[in-house]
Design an enzyme around this catalytic site. Structure first.
Site, PDB file in Angstrom:
ATOM      1  N   GLU A  62     112.448  -8.789  11.912  1.00 17.40           N
ATOM      2  CA  GLU A  62     112.668  -9.868  12.874  1.00 17.40           C
ATOM      3  C   GLU A  62     114.143 -10.037  13.211  1.00 17.40           C
ATOM      4  OE1 GLU A  62     108.735 -10.467  10.971  1.00 17.40           O
ATOM      5  OE2 GLU A  62     110.752 -10.050  10.219  1.00 17.40           O
ATOM      6  N   HIS A 131     101.602 -19.087   6.894  1.00  8.83           N
ATOM      7  CA  HIS A 131     101.139 -18.644   8.212  1.00  8.83           C
ATOM      8  C   HIS A 131     100.486 -19.775   9.006  1.00  8.83           C
ATOM      9  CE1 HIS A 131     101.304 -14.920   5.843  1.00  8.83           C
ATOM     10  NE2 HIS A 131     101.404 -14.266   6.994  1.00  8.83           N
TER      11      HIS A 131
END
Length: 345
Positions: A62, A131
């Site tokens: 990322e 998540h």
């Protein structure tokens, strides 16, 4: 204007595709955005239309691909970087908070960063603590980024087009539970009529989803669908709730919130983010700071996730995330409390 029903995933993908046809400087990068179409469908079909040079799958880094997007934006391109889950922002926090958000300021306004950071938010489907968060208030807390959180397909398409055209960094957050994915249960109200032609929705304009006179429910994202269902139940009990969809929180339509609360005299904030130091507190403070023009009939009530990680256990997850029945209960308590306590000034 010709319309058809789209899911939110289809609407976001359509907005990106139409903007790419308009501007050759727009490209998409991220994990599984190509052939897979994004794990929540936000880039579905774009690889076939625009090719691998503009729809680019990246390694699982990322920091690398968001940093690349920042550099491309500084050079005049208009990247869209998809962070697979918003929870993963921690591994690239420096790129987001110290570069994407601040580099225009650090350069004295001599560069622009016209980029979109797109990510999936929200729980409700047992994906556990790493998540399932929303975190939109986390991004809103740091100056330098606009924060967009749509609740339905029509808004998602128009807000995504506006985000891509903006010359500033925009964080665009979509809730997994309203994307219309066939493998995941979702709230039907998020799939609605969407024009075929391109359009944009200005930032900072909240929407009155349902008008009412007894209390105001301020909310966003999937909580809009839950609040509408709650308002229908409340109507059966003789309580007329007004539902306000913020749509964007940076900028926030503070005037719309105050206008509604002045009318109803009662405020319930329904939020899937954490309770402490977040969006619900900001909206409550907004009303508190304007008590010279707002006459409350009851104290402000906040519904949000208590300060715990999102549980994996389904019963516990359902307990910590506000549900339709908890919105109904809070609204009934709010109206009942106001009848007992009288008017607050």
């Amino acid at each position: 204007m010709k319309t058809r029903k789209l899911t939110m995933a289809q609407a976001i993908s359509e907005a990106i595709g139409q903007e790419m046809e308009r501007d050759a400087e727009i490209f998409v990068m991220g994990e599984d955005v190509g052939k897979y179409g994004g794990i929540f469908g936000a880039t579905g079909g774009l690889l076939d239309k625009h090719g691998k040079d503009r729809i680019m799958d990246t390694p699982i880094s990322e920091t690398a691909f968001i940093g690349t997007a920042i550099g491309a934006a500084a050079e005049g391109m208009r990247p869209i970087a998809e962070l697979m889950f918003v929870d993963f922002f921690g591994v690239c926090m420096d790129m987001i908070y110290n570069h994407m958000a601040k580099n225009t300021y650090m350069a004295g306004g001599n560069i622009k960063l016209p980029m979109v950071l797109m990510s999936a938010i929200g729980g409700g489907y047992n994906d556990a603590a790493q998540h399932s968060q929303c975190l939109y208030a986390t991004f809103a807390h740091m100056p330098g980024m606009k924060v967009v959180v749509p609740s339905n397909a029509y808004d998602a398409k128009g807000l995504m087009a506006q985000a891509i055209r903006d010359d500033n960094p925009v964080v665009f957050l979509f809730h997994k539970g309203i994307m219309g994915l066939p493998w995941m249960s979702y709230f039907e109200g998020s799939t609605n009529e969407v024009p075929e032609s391109p359009y944009s929705i200005p930032f900072g304009e909240a929407k009155v989803v349902r008008e009412g006179g007894d209390l105001t429910i301020v909310t966003l994202s999937q909580m809009v669908q839950k609040s509408v269902l709650a308002a229908q139940e409340l109507a059966d009990a003789g309580i007329d709730a007004e539902v306000i969809d913020l749509r964007t929180i940076v900028p926030m339509d503070r005037a719309a919130v105050l206008r509604s609360v002045r009318k109803t005299g009662r405020l319930l904030i329904a939020d899937e983010d954490y309770l402490s130091f977040g969006l619900s507190g900001e909206i409550a403070a907004l009303v508190a700071e304007n008590l010279d023009t707002v006459q409350l009939k009851a104290p402000v009530k906040r519904l949000a996730v208590p300060d715990v990680p999102i549980p994996y256990s389904r019963p516990l997850e359902q307990f910590v995330i506000p549900q339709v029945h908890s919105i109904v209960a809070a609204a009934r308590e709010l109206v009942g409390a106001s009848q007992l306590e009288g008017t607050l000034t």
